[in-house]
Write a protein that holds these residues in place. Sequence first.
Motif, mmCIF file in Angstrom:
data_model
loop_
_atom_site.group_PDB
_atom_site.id
_atom_site.type_symbol
_atom_site.label_atom_id
_atom_site.label_comp_id
_atom_site.label_asym_id
_atom_site.label_seq_id
_atom_site.Cartn_x
_atom_site.Cartn_y
_atom_site.Cartn_z
ATOM 1 N N PRO A 56 0.820 -1.216 0.000
ATOM 2 C CA PRO A 56 0.000 0.000 0.000
ATOM 3 C C PRO A 56 0.852 1.263 0.000
ATOM 4 N N LEU A 57 0.827 1.984 -1.086
ATOM 5 C CA LEU A 57 1.508 3.270 -1.146
ATOM 6 C C LEU A 57 0.714 4.300 -0.351
ATOM 7 N N LEU A 58 -0.609 4.237 -0.492
ATOM 8 C CA LEU A 58 -1.527 5.129 0.217
ATOM 9 C C LEU A 58 -2.544 4.285 0.969
ATOM 10 N N LYS A 59 -2.765 4.619 2.225
ATOM 11 C CA LYS A 59 -3.746 3.892 3.038
ATOM 12 C C LYS A 59 -4.651 4.895 3.738
ATOM 13 N N VAL A 60 -5.946 4.704 3.575
ATOM 14 C CA VAL A 60 -6.940 5.602 4.156
ATOM 15 C C VAL A 60 -7.847 4.793 5.078
ATOM 16 N N GLU A 61 -8.049 5.273 6.303
ATOM 17 C CA GLU A 61 -8.887 4.570 7.273
ATOM 18 C C GLU A 61 -9.898 5.536 7.888
ATOM 19 N N ILE A 121 -4.782 9.158 7.236
ATOM 20 C CA ILE A 121 -4.208 9.026 5.899
ATOM 21 C C ILE A 121 -2.732 8.694 6.060
ATOM 22 N N GLU A 122 -2.293 7.590 5.461
ATOM 23 C CA GLU A 122 -0.891 7.189 5.500
ATOM 24 C C GLU A 122 -0.328 7.159 4.091
ATOM 25 N N PHE A 123 0.854 7.712 3.933
ATOM 26 C CA PHE A 123 1.554 7.639 2.648
ATOM 27 C C PHE A 123 2.917 7.021 2.898
ATOM 28 N N GLU A 124 3.161 5.884 2.277
ATOM 29 C CA GLU A 124 4.390 5.102 2.480
ATOM 30 C C GLU A 124 4.638 4.843 3.967
ATOM 31 N N GLY A 125 3.553 4.532 4.686
ATOM 32 C CA GLY A 125 3.653 4.204 6.100
ATOM 33 C C GLY A 125 3.738 5.387 7.038
ATOM 34 N N ARG A 161 6.517 16.614 -3.358
ATOM 35 C CA ARG A 161 7.272 16.038 -4.473
ATOM 36 C C ARG A 161 6.691 14.683 -4.874
ATOM 37 N N ASP A 162 6.143 13.972 -3.901
ATOM 38 C CA ASP A 162 5.670 12.610 -4.141
ATOM 39 C C ASP A 162 4.182 12.516 -4.425
ATOM 40 N N VAL A 163 3.403 13.532 -4.029
ATOM 41 C CA VAL A 163 1.943 13.502 -4.199
ATOM 42 C C VAL A 163 1.509 14.737 -4.971
ATOM 43 N N GLN A 164 0.969 14.542 -6.154
ATOM 44 C CA GLN A 164 0.534 15.659 -6.995
ATOM 45 C C GLN A 164 -0.887 15.437 -7.491
ATOM 46 N N MET A 165 -1.493 16.510 -8.006
ATOM 47 C CA MET A 165 -2.890 16.437 -8.451
ATOM 48 C C MET A 165 -3.051 17.071 -9.826
ATOM 49 N N LYS A 180 5.305 10.067 -6.964
ATOM 50 C CA LYS A 180 4.980 8.642 -6.903
ATOM 51 C C LYS A 180 3.479 8.423 -7.060
ATOM 52 N N LEU A 181 2.678 9.363 -6.534
ATOM 53 C CA LEU A 181 1.217 9.259 -6.584
ATOM 54 C C LEU A 181 0.645 10.490 -7.267
#
Length: 350
Positions: A13-18, A82-86, A102-106, A184-185
Motif C-alpha cells: 500500500p503506497l496510500l492507506k486511508v482509514e 491518511i498514511e503515505f508510504e507508512g 514532491r511525491d503527491v501531486q494532483m 509517486k502518486l
Amino acid sequence: MTNQDAVTNEGAPLLKVEGLVKHFPLRKGLFQRTVGAVQAVDGISLEVRAGETLGVVGESGCGKSTMGRLVTRLLEPTAGRIEFEGTDITHLGVAGMRPLRRDVQMIFQDPYSSLNPRHTVGSIVGAPFRLQGITPDGGVKKEVQRLLELVGLSPEHYNRYPHEFSGGQRQRIGIARALALKPKLVVADEPVSALDVSIQAQVVNLLDDLQDELGLTYVIIAHDLSVIRHVSDRIAVMYLGKVVELAGRASLYTGPRHPYTKALLSAVPVPDPARRTKRGRILLKGDVPSPIAPPSGCRFHTRCWKATDVCKQQEPPLLELAPDHRVACHHPEPAADAPADTAKAVGPNR
C-alpha cells in the motif's frame, strides 16, 4: 519512481486511508452559528498499491473530488487517518507537507481555471521547482521543455500563454506541471470531463503511457465508467460519501455485487442493439438524498429495489465477499448474476 520500483513494490500500500471523514459546517445567522454539516465524505477506508491505478466512480455530489483533495492534503480531514508510504500525513501542516509535495501531486478537472492566465507555460510548469527550491540538471528551462515534449507539446511553447492553447493542450500543460517533481502518486480529478470527446481518448492514452514510462501510481476520479474501465486496475464505487463496492476491474464489470453498481453499469451505452436489449436498463427513480441529512442505515435504501427493514436501520459494513471484492450491502447480488432481461423502474417506496 521507475518501472522497476513499481514491480518491486507491487501489492504494497503506497496510500492507506482509514475511516476518512470530511464534514463542511453549515452556519446561519448574525453570529454564524453551526446548524448542521454537509457530510461530503463519511467514513472511507481503502488502499492504493504502488504501481496501480485506482478508479473512483459515482454520481455527481457523492464526494469523489472531496476525497481526492483529502488524500492530497489540499483539505483538512474532519476525522480518520491518511498514511503515505507508512507515514501518517493526516494533520501535517503546510511546512510538514512541503517535502511530500514532491511525491503527491494532483491533476485538476478544469484546464481553463487551473492555469494562471497571466503566467507563461514555462512559468506554470516550472513553478514546482521554484516552490521546492530545486534546480534540475541543465536548468529549469531545459527540464520544462523536456516535460512539454513528454506530454506531447512542443518545447517552443515555453513562452506562450494558456489562452493560446486548446482545452486538450491546457490539460497536457497541467499534467506536465504535476509530473515536474517526479511524483509517486498522482490524483487526477475528472481529467477529461471538461474536454471534447474527440480529445478525451488522447489524454487518457497519454496518462496510460506516462504510467508505463514513469512507474506512476494513479487515483483517477471520474463519472464516465468507460474511461474508468480503460485505465483502472481496481475500482471504488462511491455513493453519498461512502464506498459501497471496491473490486478489481474485471470482477466489477462482469459481476457487480452492489445494486447501485449494477444500476450504474446498466446505464453504460452499448453499441450492439442485441446486447443492449438482452442486458436491460435499471432505472433509479428519485434524486440522490441530501448529504446534509443522509438516510439512516444504508444510504442507498431510498432508491434500492432490494431494500428491507434492516437496510433502513443498520449501515452495512464493507465486507470482502470474494478475493479482492468488497461490498457494503445487506442483500448483495449473486456472484454469477445474469444480466436483467427487462428494465426495472425502482423508487423510494419499494
